[in-house]
Design a protein around this motif. Structure first.
Motif, PDB file in Angstrom:
ATOM      1  N   ASP A  83     -60.901 -47.231  14.677  1.00  0.00           N
ATOM      2  CA  ASP A  83     -61.716 -46.086  14.249  1.00  0.00           C
ATOM      3  C   ASP A  83     -63.039 -46.038  15.000  1.00  0.00           C
ATOM      4  O   ASP A  83     -63.437 -44.992  15.526  1.00  0.00           O
ATOM      5  N   TRP A  84     -63.715 -47.178  15.046  1.00  0.00           N
ATOM      6  CA  TRP A  84     -64.984 -47.278  15.763  1.00  0.00           C
ATOM      7  C   TRP A  84     -64.790 -46.871  17.226  1.00  0.00           C
ATOM      8  O   TRP A  84     -65.566 -46.097  17.787  1.00  0.00           O
ATOM      9  N   THR A  85     -63.723 -47.387  17.838  1.00  0.00           N
ATOM     10  CA  THR A  85     -63.477 -47.127  19.261  1.00  0.00           C
ATOM     11  C   THR A  85     -63.219 -45.643  19.488  1.00  0.00           C
ATOM     12  O   THR A  85     -63.716 -45.048  20.453  1.00  0.00           O
ATOM     13  N   ARG A  86     -62.449 -45.018  18.581  1.00  0.00           N
ATOM     14  CA  ARG A  86     -62.175 -43.575  18.725  1.00  0.00           C
ATOM     15  C   ARG A  86     -63.460 -42.770  18.594  1.00  0.00           C
ATOM     16  O   ARG A  86     -63.643 -41.778  19.294  1.00  0.00           O
ATOM     17  N   LYS A  87     -64.363 -43.199  17.704  1.00  0.00           N
ATOM     18  CA  LYS A  87     -65.660 -42.506  17.571  1.00  0.00           C
ATOM     19  C   LYS A  87     -66.501 -42.654  18.845  1.00  0.00           C
ATOM     20  O   LYS A  87     -67.166 -41.707  19.287  1.00  0.00           O
ATOM     21  N   GLN A  88     -66.484 -43.846  19.426  1.00  0.00           N
ATOM     22  CA  GLN A  88     -67.194 -44.070  20.691  1.00  0.00           C
ATOM     23  C   GLN A  88     -66.687 -43.121  21.767  1.00  0.00           C
ATOM     24  O   GLN A  88     -67.456 -42.547  22.530  1.00  0.00           O
ATOM     25  N   ASP A 125     -68.661 -36.144  24.663  1.00  0.00           N
ATOM     26  CA  ASP A 125     -69.820 -35.238  24.492  1.00  0.00           C
ATOM     27  C   ASP A 125     -70.833 -35.440  25.618  1.00  0.00           C
ATOM     28  O   ASP A 125     -71.360 -34.479  26.185  1.00  0.00           O
ATOM     29  N   ILE A 144     -65.325 -40.199  21.410  1.00  0.00           N
ATOM     30  CA  ILE A 144     -65.813 -38.829  21.177  1.00  0.00           C
ATOM     31  C   ILE A 144     -67.249 -38.690  21.675  1.00  0.00           C
ATOM     32  O   ILE A 144     -67.598 -37.705  22.326  1.00  0.00           O
ATOM     33  N   GLY A 145     -68.066 -39.714  21.422  1.00  0.00           N
ATOM     34  CA  GLY A 145     -69.447 -39.706  21.901  1.00  0.00           C
ATOM     35  C   GLY A 145     -69.526 -39.634  23.421  1.00  0.00           C
ATOM     36  O   GLY A 145     -70.337 -38.893  23.994  1.00  0.00           O
TER      37      GLY A 145
END
Lengths: 308, 308
Positions: free
Chosen positions: A269-274, A280, A276-277
């Motif tokens: 989850d953390w890696t997927r959020k990274q 962007d 996305i960042g």
């Protein structure tokens, strides 16, 4: 995100891949270039096996698409394809050497036997070696229509991105990671060197080839660094979740080897959020180019969400 | 021939070697160059082990002495030392990879453990790889005071001399020679590629760096080709006659491996006569340079009569 833009992107990636494969086939022709004596058949066949194998040609794609942000000159875009082919030679050499028994010891690459399996270890080492020099030959060839100063900047940048302070050094850190168990900073450095440096340089090289100014070369380098890190995170996610069949190479090997990844450290989850960042951040760097950057924008999303 | 000129020559070879070793040590410094991320310690140590090992530095010597035929500019002679150091990186990388178990499988090089013995196979492969890119970095660096066109010609020539149509291809032919038993023409091609191409290019590179015109670059290339072949014949004679102790590497290994050499084909007397013919040919090419070529003339005789 709907599937349509991704399908369009896959089509343009494939079209660019066909163009660069024409250049690669020409570079790997049986005829010796001026200054060469002759090209030994078996070694050339091994080089072809390692290069003309259906890769995605992401690095050449980035060179050509970045160049296209800055120029519409047919000559410069042709030069960008040759520079892209040079980067692909470097990428393929690194895969051939990384697959060797003394390194990652892999038998399978894109669903085919690796070069040392299809030929032998000595030939695989030499095929990799000869691909490195072929890359620098391609950039400096008379057939690459760039001024000498641009060629010098490209050779220098490629040499540094591929060398001890980039890709080769990153592979050394990767091999050491099994015993050293690097922390988060160590993992990020390793990945920035092993895969990031060449992807970053692909974007810089496109900007140089397209005639961009210093500030724009730097901005495209930042874009390349962001998608390079995204590429590696996506790779780590794939390694942790996909099957060997879908990857065309052995899955889960990082975990088996006990190598630290950000996925292992922080979870999916953390890696997927990274990811996305990073997407962007990359898109913000493309914003000044408006509609001209549509294909690179799709590439950014492809890199972050790819499934093989 | 009296011993005095040989002793003088040994002294100038040693003096040039010290100069180029300063450049090599600088290239192999722990500080990362612009565009590099960091230089992993163990890999850098392995590169140093493979390079800073007391070699004769014949190729850099040829670059600098050939440049000195055409220029007295301190800047250009400094550039020639950097170009010479680049060629030495390529030469040393080829020794590191040739010594690997999958290739010639040698434990000893200049009386020291080979890189894969002192470190490990993976590190030796990567040290060689990183030395190739370091060579191209050295030529194109801002610190090499040459115009961009000269740098492009040097990169192109070095890439071709070291690649599939030169040194790497020659090593592939050499590995195949155990089964293929090449005829005289095959042996000459193999040797012209494996050792000849880089020695020939050293002389061309010196001429380019010194600002020589096209005809003079070509003439120095012919000189380099003659001494390159002489170098190989002298090596074959040494391999057939000298002890392991005198060579600092395993003697008689070509014969053990069943590889054809011109010595095996035609005997020592014939080979020694060939050597004398090559020396005459090389000296004729130096004749137009008169007294300025005195050191290269001594080098020619050294190459033909060396004992280790």
């Amino acid at each position: 995100m709907s599937d349509q833009p991704q399908m369009d992107f896959q089509a343009s990636l494939a079209a660019r891949a066909r163009e660069v494969e024409t250049v690669l086939a020409d570079l790997l022709d049986a005829r010796a270039e001026t200054g060469e004596i002759t090209r030994p058949e078996r070694l050339l066949a091994a080089m072809r096996h390692g290069v003309l194998n259906g890769g995605k040609r992401l690095r050449p794609f980035l060179v050509v698409e970045t160049a296209a942000l800055f120029t519409r000159s047919a000559d410069l875009l042709d030069a960008a394809r040759r520079v892209g082919a040079a980067l692909e030679c470097i990428h393929c050499y690194s895969l051939i050497h990384d697959d060797l028994p003394a390194m990652d010891d892999d038998d399978l690459r894109r669903g085919q036997p690796t070069v040392h399996k299809a030929y032998d270890e000595a030939t695989a080492i030499l095929a990799g070696d000869a691909l490195v020099t072929l890359a620098f030959d391609a950039i400096t060839s008379d057939r690459t229509a760039l001024d000498p100063l641009a060629k010098v900047r490209l050779v220098s940048g490629l040499a540094r991105a591929a060398g001890i302070g980039g890709m080769a050094g990153g592979q050394a850190l990767d091999l050491a990671a099994e015993r050293d168990a690097p922390d988060e900073a160590g993992i990020i450095t390793l990945q920035a060197m092993k895969t990031g440096a060449l992807i970053k340089f692909a974007c810089e090289a496109g900007a140089i080839t397209g005639g961009a100014g210093a500030a724009q070369v730097e901005a495209m380098g930042e874009y390349g660094a962001a998608i390079g890190l995204a590429f590696q995170l996506a790779d780590d996610i794939l390694d942790a979740t996909a099957s060997t069949e879908a990857l065309g190479k052995r899955a889960g090997k990082d975990a088996q080897a006990g190598k630290g990844t950000l996925v292992a450290l922080h979870g999916l989850d953390w890696t997927r959020k990274q990811l996305i960042g990073l997407v962007d951040q990359a898109e913000a760097l493309l914003a000044p180019h408006g509609i001209r950057a549509a294909t690179l924008r799709a590439a950014t999303r492809f890199i972050a969400t790819r499934e093989s």
